[in-house]
Design a protein around this motif. Structure first.
Motif, mmCIF file in Angstrom:
data_model
loop_
_atom_site.group_PDB
_atom_site.id
_atom_site.type_symbol
_atom_site.label_atom_id
_atom_site.label_comp_id
_atom_site.label_asym_id
_atom_site.label_seq_id
_atom_site.Cartn_x
_atom_site.Cartn_y
_atom_site.Cartn_z
ATOM 1 N N ALA A 49 -27.096 70.762 -52.369
ATOM 2 C CA ALA A 49 -27.766 71.946 -52.908
ATOM 3 C C ALA A 49 -26.758 73.078 -53.036
ATOM 4 N N LEU A 50 -26.824 73.809 -54.150
ATOM 5 C CA LEU A 50 -26.030 75.014 -54.343
ATOM 6 C C LEU A 50 -26.923 76.225 -54.114
ATOM 7 N N VAL A 51 -26.376 77.218 -53.422
ATOM 8 C CA VAL A 51 -27.083 78.477 -53.235
ATOM 9 C C VAL A 51 -26.177 79.607 -53.698
ATOM 10 N N ALA A 52 -26.766 80.768 -53.933
ATOM 11 C CA ALA A 52 -26.005 81.920 -54.415
ATOM 12 C C ALA A 52 -26.593 83.193 -53.835
ATOM 13 N N HIS A 53 -25.843 84.290 -53.978
ATOM 14 C CA HIS A 53 -26.342 85.585 -53.505
ATOM 15 C C HIS A 53 -27.671 85.882 -54.208
ATOM 16 N N PRO A 54 -28.707 86.244 -53.469
ATOM 17 C CA PRO A 54 -30.022 86.459 -54.068
ATOM 18 C C PRO A 54 -30.031 87.463 -55.218
ATOM 19 N N PHE A 55 -29.260 88.564 -55.116
ATOM 20 C CA PHE A 55 -29.258 89.561 -56.184
ATOM 21 C C PHE A 55 -28.643 88.997 -57.460
ATOM 22 N N LEU A 56 -27.538 88.266 -57.315
ATOM 23 C CA LEU A 56 -26.891 87.687 -58.489
ATOM 24 C C LEU A 56 -27.768 86.613 -59.127
ATOM 25 N N ARG A 57 -28.400 85.828 -58.313
ATOM 26 C CA ARG A 57 -29.269 84.777 -58.840
ATOM 27 C C ARG A 57 -30.457 85.390 -59.583
ATOM 28 N N PHE A 58 -31.021 86.451 -59.028
ATOM 29 C CA PHE A 58 -32.130 87.136 -59.693
ATOM 30 C C PHE A 58 -31.696 87.643 -61.062
ATOM 31 N N ALA A 59 -30.514 88.275 -61.121
ATOM 32 C CA ALA A 59 -30.030 88.830 -62.390
ATOM 33 C C ALA A 59 -29.823 87.730 -63.424
ATOM 34 N N ARG A 60 -29.327 86.592 -62.986
ATOM 35 C CA ARG A 60 -29.041 85.504 -63.924
ATOM 36 C C ARG A 60 -30.335 84.876 -64.458
ATOM 37 N N LEU A 171 -30.937 83.262 -43.609
ATOM 38 C CA LEU A 171 -30.542 81.868 -43.374
ATOM 39 C C LEU A 171 -29.304 81.442 -44.156
ATOM 40 N N LEU A 172 -29.035 82.079 -45.288
ATOM 41 C CA LEU A 172 -27.911 81.645 -46.119
ATOM 42 C C LEU A 172 -26.641 82.454 -45.878
ATOM 43 N N GLY A 173 -26.708 83.456 -45.015
ATOM 44 C CA GLY A 173 -25.497 84.163 -44.615
ATOM 45 C C GLY A 173 -25.052 85.267 -45.533
ATOM 46 N N TYR A 174 -25.886 85.714 -46.452
ATOM 47 C CA TYR A 174 -25.526 86.807 -47.355
ATOM 48 C C TYR A 174 -26.004 88.140 -46.783
ATOM 49 N N ALA A 175 -25.479 89.213 -47.353
ATOM 50 C CA ALA A 175 -25.905 90.562 -46.992
ATOM 51 C C ALA A 175 -26.256 91.310 -48.275
ATOM 52 N N PRO A 176 -27.263 92.177 -48.234
ATOM 53 C CA PRO A 176 -27.669 92.878 -49.455
ATOM 54 C C PRO A 176 -26.588 93.757 -50.060
ATOM 55 N N ASP A 177 -25.607 94.196 -49.248
ATOM 56 C CA ASP A 177 -24.621 95.155 -49.754
ATOM 57 C C ASP A 177 -23.280 94.533 -50.101
ATOM 58 N N CYS A 178 -23.179 93.198 -50.074
ATOM 59 C CA CYS A 178 -21.880 92.564 -50.321
ATOM 60 C C CYS A 178 -22.079 91.255 -51.060
ATOM 61 N N VAL A 179 -21.238 91.014 -52.079
ATOM 62 C CA VAL A 179 -21.371 89.793 -52.861
ATOM 63 C C VAL A 179 -20.841 88.577 -52.118
ATOM 64 N N ALA A 180 -19.887 88.764 -51.225
ATOM 65 C CA ALA A 180 -19.294 87.640 -50.498
ATOM 66 C C ALA A 180 -20.157 87.280 -49.291
ATOM 67 N N PRO A 181 -20.256 85.994 -48.957
ATOM 68 C CA PRO A 181 -21.028 85.593 -47.770
ATOM 69 C C PRO A 181 -20.449 86.217 -46.510
ATOM 70 N N ARG A 182 -21.312 86.534 -45.564
ATOM 71 C CA ARG A 182 -20.913 87.168 -44.318
ATOM 72 C C ARG A 182 -20.957 86.222 -43.125
ATOM 73 N N ARG A 183 -21.870 85.246 -43.173
ATOM 74 C CA ARG A 183 -22.067 84.359 -42.034
ATOM 75 C C ARG A 183 -22.199 82.927 -42.509
ATOM 76 N N ALA A 184 -22.112 82.007 -41.563
ATOM 77 C CA ALA A 184 -22.318 80.599 -41.883
ATOM 78 C C ALA A 184 -23.785 80.358 -42.224
ATOM 79 N N ILE A 185 -24.025 79.314 -43.001
ATOM 80 C CA ILE A 185 -25.404 78.965 -43.355
ATOM 81 C C ILE A 185 -26.115 78.412 -42.128
ATOM 82 N N ALA A 186 -27.286 78.933 -41.854
ATOM 83 C CA ALA A 186 -28.052 78.500 -40.688
ATOM 84 C C ALA A 186 -28.847 77.239 -41.007
#
Length: 447
Positions: A49-60, A171-186
């Protein structure tokens, strides 16, 4: 949500819209199997499975619906704004399970959180971020360009996105204020079974004919709680009286009648359809009895009259004993007699004001020794209702449906309600005999 199985390399891919999975699919080529909603049975293969930053995915996803695509002549939702998209996503009536195909439902299915149970992300053996390089054992592909910063969105939209995609961020390790992942996927929690897991034939749009009717329904031992707890989504529609050879397509066309009702009501209707076409389908009969045995009171008040009649017909045909079959035929006779009498009145009777201001006759004999009902003082309707209530109480499975039919007769514009409303009133005067004769001649000439 949609999963694809490939032979080279051997894997299953979960296609979450807006993550880049579609581009990876183009590289992998034609799949050997596809599932729209339900799980892919391939336990020996890796599930990617591929996941992406929620904000970017919403825009796309928003862009894909608001602008024309290569294979489309027009956008699915022209002029779609972020606010309107979020309204659709938060609308509880809009389905996200692919049971309805109009654009707003498609949009909600595409925008649903990546960690929503319908995505089956909890089953993935490898969850990869679209922002990071793919492992060497997967084909390389040109991922969509992603900005180094998040798109500019109004504060209100940003707040709503953050709230809706809370679990994705957590759960996916993203943060609302940064495009790069911050944490490991839970670890994605394993959800309880949902209706799409329990009724795969329906939600995967399978083509099932009457020869294999049992395959069109969940097994008789299915847990009914998820069906009772979930609602049929989508726009309401009128009664559909058609007939589709493909049972699943038939069930899907019935859905608009059940909008905002429990999925269990829709499932019961599906079982009734199969019993009507194949009375010997034991699986449908077992499921019918399991549903009505546990949820008769809830469903009786929820279903339209036409389905109450079909259910009592089914009890008349498939009741467990003679008493239950008699209960079913009582409800069926009551409803169908009303249908005949009200049909005759609508087609052939002269419209009249209500309550009536004059009577054409004073009563008297009807046929075979029966005389007219004493409208203003008669107690036949009351006594019959009390008698029916007592008998229905003895059968908690079939009784609620027959009882509800009589209640609907009193609630709607039928002879039961009309004559009950005249009880205790002074009888209106008779028309003059000469005028009555003239009216009879006039209506005879017209009709």
């Amino acid at each position: 949500m949609t999963s694809y199985r490939y032979a080279n390399p051997d894997l299953v891919l979960l296609d979450i819209p807006g993550t880049g999975a579609a581009e990876l699919r183009a590289v992998l080529g034609a799949p050997v199997e596809r599932r729209r909603v339900t799980r892919m049975e391939a336990p020996d293969l890796p599930l990617i499975a591929l996941v992406a930053h929620p904000f970017l995915r919403f825009a796309r996803v928003l862009e894909a619906f608001a602008t024309p695509q290569e294979r489309a002549t027009a956008p699915r939702l022209p002029g779609l704004t972020a606010e309107a998209a979020l309204d659709i996503l938060e609308n509880p009536r809009a389905p996200l399970d692919h049971s309805r195909a109009y654009p707003q439902a498609q949009l909600k299915a595409a925008l649903a959180p990546q960690t929503h149970p319908i995505r089956h992300l909890h089953r993935a053996t490898r969850v990869l971020r679209a922002e990071e390089p793919l492992p060497e054992d997967l084909p390389s592909f040109t991922a969509p360009e992603r900005p180094e910063t998040l798109p500019e969105v109004p504060a209100e939209i940003r707040e709503r996105l953050t709230r809706i995609y809370t679990k994705d961020f957590e759960l996916l390790g993203y943060a609302p204020d940064c495009v790069a992942p911050r944490r490991a996927i839970a670890q994605i929690p394993t959800p309880a079974p949902h209706v799409w897991d329990l009724w795969p034939a329906f939600f995967d749009h399978q083509d099932i004919r009457i020869e294999t009717a049992a395959e069109a329904l969940p097994p008789p031992d299915v847990d009914l709680t998820p069906f009772a707890d979930s609602l049929v989504g989508g726009r309401r529609g009128n009664t559909w009286a058609g007939r589709e050879p493909n049972l699943i397509r038939h069930f899907r066309k019935l859905q608009p009648e059940f909008a905002d009702q429990s999925r269990l009501a829709h499932l019961l209707a599906a079982a009734v359809v199969i019993l009507r076409r194949d009375p010997n389908c034991t699986e449908a009969a077992e499921l019918f009895h399991k549903i009505t045995d546990g949820y008769s009171t809830q469903l009786a008040s929820e279903m339209k009259l036409r389905w109450l009649v079909s259910i009592t017909d089914s009890f008349a045909d498939h009741g467990r004993d003679q008493a239950q079959r008699a209960m079913g035929i009582a409800g069926s006779l009551l409803a169908n007699t009303l249908k005949l009498s009200e049909t005759e009145r609508r087609l052939y009777a002269v419209p009249r004001p209500w309550p009536p201001q004059r009577r054409l006759a004073g009563g008297g004999p009807l046929f075979d020794g029966m005389i007219t009902y004493w409208v203003e003082k008669g107690e036949m309707i009351t006594l019959m209702t009390e008698r029916l209530e007592r008998v229905c109480a003895d059968d908690p499975q079939a009784g609620p449906f027959t009882r509800e039919i009589l209640r609907r007769a009193h609630r709607n514009n039928t002879v039961y309600r009309r004559l009950t409303e005249l009880a205790g009133q002074t009888p209106p005067p008779l028309l003059d005999a000469e005028l009555t004769e003239e009216l009879s001649k006039l209506t005879s000439d017209l009709l």
